[in-house]
Design an enzyme around this catalytic site. Structure first.
Site, short mmCIF file in Angstrom:
data_model
loop_
_atom_site.label_atom_id
_atom_site.label_comp_id
_atom_site.label_asym_id
_atom_site.label_seq_id
_atom_site.Cartn_x
_atom_site.Cartn_y
_atom_site.Cartn_z
N PHE A 138 0.81 -1.22 -0.11
CA PHE A 138 -0.20 0.06 0.12
C PHE A 138 1.05 1.26 -0.18
O PHE A 138 1.80 1.38 0.99
CB PHE A 138 -1.13 -0.03 1.27
CG PHE A 138 -1.79 1.01 1.20
CD1 PHE A 138 -3.09 1.14 0.38
CD2 PHE A 138 -1.41 2.25 1.94
CE1 PHE A 138 -3.88 2.26 0.24
CE2 PHE A 138 -2.57 3.57 1.78
CZ PHE A 138 -3.59 3.47 0.76
N ASP A 223 9.32 2.66 1.87
CA ASP A 223 8.02 3.52 2.25
C ASP A 223 7.99 3.20 3.72
O ASP A 223 7.40 2.05 4.13
CB ASP A 223 7.01 2.77 1.26
CG ASP A 223 5.57 3.57 1.77
OD1 ASP A 223 5.57 4.25 3.04
OD2 ASP A 223 4.64 3.48 1.27
N LYS A 252 2.55 9.76 8.40
CA LYS A 252 1.50 9.25 9.37
C LYS A 252 2.19 9.82 10.78
O LYS A 252 1.47 10.97 11.06
CB LYS A 252 1.82 7.71 9.56
CG LYS A 252 0.80 7.31 8.40
CD LYS A 252 0.09 5.63 8.73
CE LYS A 252 -1.13 5.40 7.81
NZ LYS A 252 -0.71 4.73 6.43
C1 LIG Z 1 -0.91 5.19 5.05
C2 LIG Z 1 0.18 4.76 4.12
C3 LIG Z 1 0.30 5.58 2.99
C4 LIG Z 1 -0.67 6.76 2.58
O1 LIG Z 1 -0.35 7.70 3.42
P1 LIG Z 1 -1.33 8.83 3.22
O2 LIG Z 1 -0.90 9.95 4.10
O3 LIG Z 1 -2.82 8.28 3.57
O4 LIG Z 1 -1.55 9.43 1.95
C5 LIG Z 1 1.40 5.08 2.20
N1 LIG Z 1 2.34 3.91 2.44
C6 LIG Z 1 2.26 3.32 3.66
C7 LIG Z 1 2.93 2.21 3.96
C8 LIG Z 1 0.89 3.51 4.58
O5 LIG Z 1 0.82 3.13 5.37
#
Ligand SMILES: *Cc1c(COP(=O)(O)O)cnc(C)c1O
Length: 396
Positions: A138, A223, A252
């Site tokens: 994700f 990420d 986050k």
């Molecule tokens: C939540 C998340 C995102 C997206 O972040 P947003 O602030 O909602 O755009 C991207 N990568 C990972 C691993 C995430 O958990």
């Protein structure tokens, strides 16, 4: 306005992109939140791994108040004091030499994708633009990041996607090597897959991915939007593997609830961006920088990582005991305070029942309960949550 009126007002005027619980949250402090009726909840969701220091942490509140009286916003036409200080703090505590600030995880990943392409275009050849990402990953909800996200459910209805992405199963080194072609410019992955269900790869996986990247002269993008800022017990999850990525994304928990994202890179890679290549009006905004700086300083100075490791281990142990008692719990896994229980039934009812009893938890992918509490939780918080979960699962 009462609860019912407020929910009706929201449903009438807000786009229908979320399935919300019928609860209105109005207040938070530490590991607790309260709804509009005054009911108290122990929060093991933390705004989706965001409030790592708990709600309304006094140091973050103080920093925001102070900054709010000085300067809200001026744009990146000018230098901004807390922006420079936060960048230095991130650089000093990571592999990176340079930071780009933005407002969310998706934006941080967009920036990473653009930087990887720009670097490759200039240094590896214009025909190298393809990124390999992982199935069940994700990376966000923008067009580029739903393309990077290896899950069709997030892409369905939004085609055509961006060109230049290919997917392999997570934790499968052979598939990864086989996917590398003359077009590949990098590999992008989460050190632990979060939305995918807290999927933890083999211990040596990330180090081997780094070896593959070096061998093929391509970039490693991690990420850490969810795993970063202490969630797994180290400031960044890549630290467990003994390697360094080329690019990392954060969001986050970076601002402990104030919206902020960042994309970090080594000097070698960061050099590919020059004025005009990338920008964000709000990126590096003084309020966001002040919140993030106070959050990061608190995490580094107040034993938060140590508590995360200790409580994570304790929590995992208590959940494993539950697994011994209840057949519907198939597996318990986690690192630090990023923990999951895989069930052999749908988890939604369990989440609802826990909420009725005053504990907020989350379910991801249908059958996986996810626990991502503030990193400041105590043994007695864990005991309380586990006792309620025990009761709820027992009734299933
Ligand atoms: C939540 C998340 C995102 C997206 O972040 P947003 O602030 O909602 O755009 C991207 N990568 C990972 C691993 C995430 O958990």
């Amino acid at each position: 306005m009462n609860e019912q009126e407020l929910m009706a007002l929201a449903n009438e005027n807000i786009m229908n992109t979320y399935k919300r619980f019928p609860v209105v949250m109005v207040k938070g402090a530490g590991q607790k939140v309260w709804d509009i009726n005054g009911k108290e909840y122990l929060d093991f969701v933390a705004g989706i791994a965001v409030c790592n220091l708990g709600h309304c942490h006094p140091r973050v509140v103080a920093a925001l108040k102070e900054q709010a009286q000085k300067l809200f916003h001026v744009s990146n036409f000018y230098y901004i004091e807390p922006q420079a200080l936060l960048a230095k703090l991130l650089v000093d505590n990571s592999f990176a030499d340079k930071v780009f600030f933005c407002n969310s995880g998706a934006e941080a990943n967009e920036a990473a994708i653009k930087l990887a392409r720009k670097y490759a275009h200039e240094n590896l050849g214009a025909d190298k633009f393809e990124l390999i990402t992982m199935k069940d990953s994700f990376h966000g909800r923008t067009m580029a990041t739903i393309t990077a996200t290896g899950q069709e459910k997030f892409q369905f209805g939004f085609t055509p996607l961006l060109e230049g992405f290919t997917y392999v199963p997570f934790n499968d080194l052979r598939a990864l090597e086989n996917a590398i072609s003359a077009k590949t410019c990098g590999i992008m992955l989460e050190p632990i897959q979060g939305e995918g269900g807290v999927i933890i790869p083999d211990d040596k996986y990330l180090a081997k991915v780094r070896e593959i990247c070096d061998k093929h002269n391509i970039l490693l993008i991690v990420d850490e939007v969810q795993t970063g800022i202490g969630r797994t017990g180290k400031l960044f999850a890549y630290e467990y593997s003994g390697i360094e990525p080329d690019i990392m994304t954060l969001a986050k928990a970076l601002g402990n609830g104030f919206p902020v994202g960042a994309m970090l890179a080594t000097n070698k890679i960061a050099k590919a961006f020059t004025p005009g290549n990338h920008a964000s009006t709000f990126g590096g905004n003084p309020l966001a920088m002040a919140a993030a700086k106070a959050s990061l300083e608190t995490i580094l100075q107040e034993g938060v990582l140590d508590n995360c490791c200790k409580m994570g281990e304790y929590f995992l142990g208590q959940l494993k005991k539950l697994q011994g008692k209840h057949k519907i719990i198939k597996e318990v896994r986690g690192k630090g305070l990023m923990i999951a229980c895989a069930l052999d039934i749908e988890g939604a009812e369990i989440v609802n029942e826990c909420m009725k009893r005053g504990v907020l938890i989350n379910c991801t992918g249908g059958k996986t309960l996810r626990f991502i509490p503030p990193l400041i939780i105590t043994k007695s918080d864990i005991d309380q949550a586990v006792a309620i979960l025990d009761e709820v699962v027992e009734a299933k």
